[in-house]
Scaffold this motif. Structure first.
Motif, PDB file in Angstrom:
ATOM      1  N   ASP A 271       0.852  -1.268  -0.129  1.00  0.00           N
ATOM      2  CA  ASP A 271      -0.037  -0.018   0.052  1.00  0.00           C
ATOM      3  C   ASP A 271       0.934   1.175  -0.053  1.00  0.00           C
ATOM      4  OD1 ASP A 271      -2.263  -1.568   0.403  1.00  0.00           O
ATOM      5  OD2 ASP A 271      -1.975  -1.750   2.297  1.00  0.00           O
ATOM      6  N   SER A 272       2.086   1.202   0.128  1.00  0.00           N
ATOM      7  CA  SER A 272       3.163   2.237   0.516  1.00  0.00           C
ATOM      8  C   SER A 272       3.309   3.087  -0.851  1.00  0.00           C
ATOM      9  CB  SER A 272       4.464   1.815   1.054  1.00  0.00           C
ATOM     10  OG  SER A 272       5.355   2.855   1.140  1.00  0.00           O
ATOM     11  N   TRP A 273       3.397   4.527  -0.704  1.00  0.00           N
ATOM     12  CA  TRP A 273       3.858   5.244  -1.784  1.00  0.00           C
ATOM     13  C   TRP A 273       5.277   4.867  -2.099  1.00  0.00           C
ATOM     14  CZ3 TRP A 273       6.449  10.629  -1.108  1.00  0.00           C
ATOM     15  CH2 TRP A 273       7.088  10.615   0.024  1.00  0.00           C
ATOM     16  N   ARG A 274       6.067   4.162  -1.409  1.00  0.00           N
ATOM     17  CA  ARG A 274       7.562   3.862  -1.563  1.00  0.00           C
ATOM     18  C   ARG A 274       7.548   2.432  -1.326  1.00  0.00           C
ATOM     19  NH1 ARG A 274      10.724   8.875   1.154  1.00  0.00           N
ATOM     20  NH2 ARG A 274      10.655  10.090  -0.626  1.00  0.00           N
ATOM     21  N   ALA A 275       6.677   1.520  -2.001  1.00  0.00           N
ATOM     22  CA  ALA A 275       6.640  -0.010  -2.037  1.00  0.00           C
ATOM     23  C   ALA A 275       7.645  -0.732  -2.078  1.00  0.00           C
ATOM     24  CB  ALA A 275       5.333  -0.413  -2.891  1.00  0.00           C
ATOM     25  N   GLU A 276       8.615  -0.104  -2.823  1.00  0.00           N
ATOM     26  CA  GLU A 276      10.173  -0.505  -3.307  1.00  0.00           C
ATOM     27  C   GLU A 276      10.768  -0.394  -2.005  1.00  0.00           C
ATOM     28  OE1 GLU A 276       9.009   2.108  -4.322  1.00  0.00           O
ATOM     29  OE2 GLU A 276      10.454   3.809  -4.268  1.00  0.00           O
ATOM     30  N   HIS A 277      10.577   0.200  -1.186  1.00  0.00           N
ATOM     31  CA  HIS A 277      11.380   0.279   0.159  1.00  0.00           C
ATOM     32  C   HIS A 277      11.111  -0.614   1.168  1.00  0.00           C
ATOM     33  CE1 HIS A 277      12.983   4.757  -0.669  1.00  0.00           C
ATOM     34  NE2 HIS A 277      13.457   3.896  -1.689  1.00  0.00           N
ATOM     35  N   THR A 278       9.815  -1.341   0.956  1.00  0.00           N
ATOM     36  CA  THR A 278       9.066  -2.175   2.009  1.00  0.00           C
ATOM     37  C   THR A 278       9.376  -1.427   3.321  1.00  0.00           C
ATOM     38  OG1 THR A 278      11.241  -3.646   2.123  1.00  0.00           O
ATOM     39  CG2 THR A 278       9.550  -4.369   0.540  1.00  0.00           C
ATOM     40  N   PRO A 279       8.528  -0.410   3.632  1.00  0.00           N
ATOM     41  CA  PRO A 279       8.912   0.459   4.697  1.00  0.00           C
ATOM     42  C   PRO A 279       7.887   0.397   5.734  1.00  0.00           C
ATOM     43  CG  PRO A 279       7.638   1.883   3.219  1.00  0.00           C
ATOM     44  CD  PRO A 279       7.717   0.386   2.543  1.00  0.00           C
ATOM     45  N   LEU A 280       6.787  -0.730   5.607  1.00  0.00           N
ATOM     46  CA  LEU A 280       5.780  -0.501   6.622  1.00  0.00           C
ATOM     47  C   LEU A 280       5.720  -1.900   7.623  1.00  0.00           C
ATOM     48  CD1 LEU A 280       3.001   0.910   4.299  1.00  0.00           C
ATOM     49  CD2 LEU A 280       4.318   2.169   6.213  1.00  0.00           C
ATOM     50  N   LEU A 281       4.751  -1.824   8.379  1.00  0.00           N
ATOM     51  CA  LEU A 281       4.647  -2.685   9.346  1.00  0.00           C
ATOM     52  C   LEU A 281       4.044  -4.202   9.148  1.00  0.00           C
ATOM     53  CD1 LEU A 281       3.829  -0.429  12.304  1.00  0.00           C
ATOM     54  CD2 LEU A 281       6.166  -1.336  11.755  1.00  0.00           C
ATOM     55  N   PHE A 282       3.330  -4.190   7.987  1.00  0.00           N
ATOM     56  CA  PHE A 282       2.553  -5.470   7.461  1.00  0.00           C
ATOM     57  C   PHE A 282       3.054  -5.819   6.059  1.00  0.00           C
ATOM     58  CE2 PHE A 282      -0.134  -3.791  10.587  1.00  0.00           C
ATOM     59  CZ  PHE A 282      -0.593  -4.767  11.222  1.00  0.00           C
ATOM     60  N   ASN A 283       3.115  -7.050   5.829  1.00  0.00           N
ATOM     61  CA  ASN A 283       3.770  -7.659   4.632  1.00  0.00           C
ATOM     62  C   ASN A 283       2.540  -7.567   3.625  1.00  0.00           C
ATOM     63  OD1 ASN A 283       6.293  -8.540   4.853  1.00  0.00           O
ATOM     64  ND2 ASN A 283       5.382  -9.929   6.252  1.00  0.00           N
ATOM     65  N   GLY A 284       2.653  -7.736   2.093  1.00  0.00           N
ATOM     66  CA  GLY A 284       1.506  -7.562   1.480  1.00  0.00           C
ATOM     67  C   GLY A 284       0.449  -8.481   1.525  1.00  0.00           C
ATOM     68  N   ASP A 285       0.921  -9.734   2.088  1.00  0.00           N
ATOM     69  CA  ASP A 285      -0.297 -10.831   2.413  1.00  0.00           C
ATOM     70  C   ASP A 285      -0.983 -10.456   3.771  1.00  0.00           C
ATOM     71  OD1 ASP A 285       1.388 -11.448   4.344  1.00  0.00           O
ATOM     72  OD2 ASP A 285       1.989 -13.396   3.628  1.00  0.00           O
ATOM     73  N   GLY A 286      -0.673  -9.424   4.504  1.00  0.00           N
ATOM     74  CA  GLY A 286      -1.346  -8.840   5.687  1.00  0.00           C
ATOM     75  C   GLY A 286      -0.613  -9.381   6.853  1.00  0.00           C
ATOM     76  N   SER A 287       0.361 -10.222   6.714  1.00  0.00           N
ATOM     77  CA  SER A 287       1.143 -10.582   8.062  1.00  0.00           C
ATOM     78  C   SER A 287       1.913  -9.646   8.750  1.00  0.00           C
ATOM     79  CB  SER A 287       1.838 -11.779   7.545  1.00  0.00           C
ATOM     80  OG  SER A 287       2.921 -11.661   6.454  1.00  0.00           O
ATOM     81  N   LYS A 288       2.053  -9.900   9.754  1.00  0.00           N
ATOM     82  CA  LYS A 288       3.046  -8.943  10.440  1.00  0.00           C
ATOM     83  C   LYS A 288       4.413  -9.233  10.395  1.00  0.00           C
ATOM     84  CE  LYS A 288      -0.295  -8.888  14.189  1.00  0.00           C
ATOM     85  NZ  LYS A 288      -0.755  -9.642  15.808  1.00  0.00           N
ATOM     86  N   LYS A 289       5.316  -8.203  10.125  1.00  0.00           N
ATOM     87  CA  LYS A 289       6.548  -8.104   9.859  1.00  0.00           C
ATOM     88  C   LYS A 289       7.429  -7.891  11.490  1.00  0.00           C
ATOM     89  CE  LYS A 289       8.283  -5.345   6.716  1.00  0.00           C
ATOM     90  NZ  LYS A 289       8.183  -4.187   5.704  1.00  0.00           N
ATOM     91  N   PRO A 290       8.672  -8.258  11.421  1.00  0.00           N
ATOM     92  CA  PRO A 290       9.341  -8.056  12.628  1.00  0.00           C
ATOM     93  C   PRO A 290       9.183  -6.961  13.059  1.00  0.00           C
ATOM     94  CG  PRO A 290      10.551  -9.326  11.108  1.00  0.00           C
ATOM     95  CD  PRO A 290       9.460  -9.019  10.352  1.00  0.00           C
ATOM     96  N   ALA A 291       9.010  -5.701  12.349  1.00  0.00           N
ATOM     97  CA  ALA A 291       9.064  -4.272  12.834  1.00  0.00           C
ATOM     98  C   ALA A 291       7.838  -4.199  13.557  1.00  0.00           C
ATOM     99  CB  ALA A 291       9.271  -3.294  11.644  1.00  0.00           C
ATOM    100  N   TYR A 292       6.805  -5.000  13.262  1.00  0.00           N
ATOM    101  CA  TYR A 292       5.464  -4.747  14.016  1.00  0.00           C
ATOM    102  C   TYR A 292       5.659  -5.051  15.456  1.00  0.00           C
ATOM    103  CZ  TYR A 292       0.682  -5.933  15.741  1.00  0.00           C
ATOM    104  OH  TYR A 292      -0.246  -5.819  16.404  1.00  0.00           O
ATOM    105  N   THR A 293       6.340  -6.251  15.892  1.00  0.00           N
ATOM    106  CA  THR A 293       6.439  -6.756  17.184  1.00  0.00           C
ATOM    107  C   THR A 293       7.579  -5.875  17.944  1.00  0.00           C
ATOM    108  OG1 THR A 293       6.227  -9.147  16.061  1.00  0.00           O
ATOM    109  CG2 THR A 293       7.406  -8.748  18.370  1.00  0.00           C
TER     110      THR A 293
END
Ligand code: XIL
Length: 299
Positions: A271-293
């Motif tokens: 969903d990110s305006w900078r999707a290529e940076h994978t900068p957010l807290l959830f993966n594209g499939d909706g799973s939580k990333k380590p940064a979320y925790t």
């Protein structure tokens, strides 16, 4: 706690996200957003080109879609943004001088009146300073309308909705040593001394290899708060989504009593305006990333 919003609330803060109206039909997106966040910013839908596409003809269809989703799901709303050099409709781009000044004030009044009493914080002015070492104002049609355009915008905004907190919002102002940060600090200090109605400063916090997070961000937040304004992290995303950096930003906000909360600039990486940076807290499939925790544990 089990969600970002609930954990932040235990600390007296909100944890928000940017919402795009075009994604509200995506059940994975809405279920994460409804579950995790307590504040919503419209990613584009309350900007000038969206809300006043033709001069004097306001359109709140998309803005209201985001606003209504937020309120129906129990979220507060940050308004974004009323006076900005970017995402101006064509008619405004071609205005200058006193005609532009009048149009700016009319826009602020029109949008804030529509949402009167409903918005916790408004980004009244966005991105008015230039990058680099000069500390100067950014060149724009608004700036050329007179150096007082920012304080005029704030006075107009206060009159339109006295209940909203009025924020100045910018990026590359997180590092205390940067000229842009110091220029913004001087402006806010001057506004407070002269009684210009400003309540808060938003730090967008788009961190990447060109403008990385620096631990002096906490000094920045503390220094602005000491001027008598609230502060907020308004558009957080971090290139690569380092858990350590996300935790540092979270801890910086928690360390400053006047830090109202944190907004991440989107839900999933896709969903990110900078999707290529994978900068957010959830993966594209909706799973939580380590940064979320990392964020949840820091809250
Ligand atoms: C961005 C949106 O995320 C994009 O969808 C849009 O194409 C451009 O604007 N600073 C801001 C935000 O204040 O409004 C910007 O949002 C990102 C940078």
């Amino acid at each position: 706690e089990t969600t970002l919003g609930a954990a932040a609330a235990q600390n007296g803060r909100y944890f928000g996200t940017a919402i795009a109206s075009g994604r509200l039909g995506d059940a994975t997106y809405t279920s994460i957003a409804a579950r995790e966040f307590t504040s919503v910013t419209a990613e584009n839908e309350m900007k000038i080109d969206a809300t006043e596409p033709q001069q004097g003809q306001f359109n709140f269809t998309s803005g209201d879609r985001v606003y209504n989703w937020a309120v129906q799901n129990g979220k507060q709303v940050r308004g974004h943004t009323l006076a900005w050099h970017s995402q101006q409709p064509g008619w405004m781009q071609s205005l200058s001088g006193s005609a532009l000044r009048q149009a700016m004030n009319n826009h602020i009044t029109g949008v804030m009146t529509h949402y009167k009493g409903k918005i916790a914080q408004w980004d009244v002015v966005n991105e008015a300073f230039v990058d680099g070492t000069s500390g100067a104002r950014r060149d724009s049609n608004l700036q050329r309308s007179g150096n007082d355009w920012i304080e005029v915008a704030f006075r107009t905004a206060r009159a339109a909705d006295p209940a909203a907190k009025l924020c100045y919002n910018d990026y590359n102002v997180e590092n205390w040593t940067w000229a842009k940060t110091q220029a913004m600090y001087a402006m806010v200090k001057d506004f407070k001394q002269r009684g210009v109605p400003i309540d808060c400063v938003g730090f967008q916090s788009h961190f990447n290899s060109d403008s990385p997070y620096n631990s002096n961000f906490r000094t920045t937040l503390q220094s602005f708060a000491a001027l008598g304004v609230d502060v907020a992290v308004t558009e957080l995303d971090i290139q690569g989504a380092s858990g350590t950096t996300y935790a540092n930003v979270t801890n910086d906000c928690l360390a400053v009593p006047r830090c109202l909360g944190i907004t991440v600039w989107g839900v999933r990486d896709t969903d990110s305006w900078r999707a290529e940076h994978t900068p957010l807290l959830f993966n594209g499939d909706g799973s939580k990333k380590p940064a979320y925790t990392s964020v949840l544990n820091a809250l």
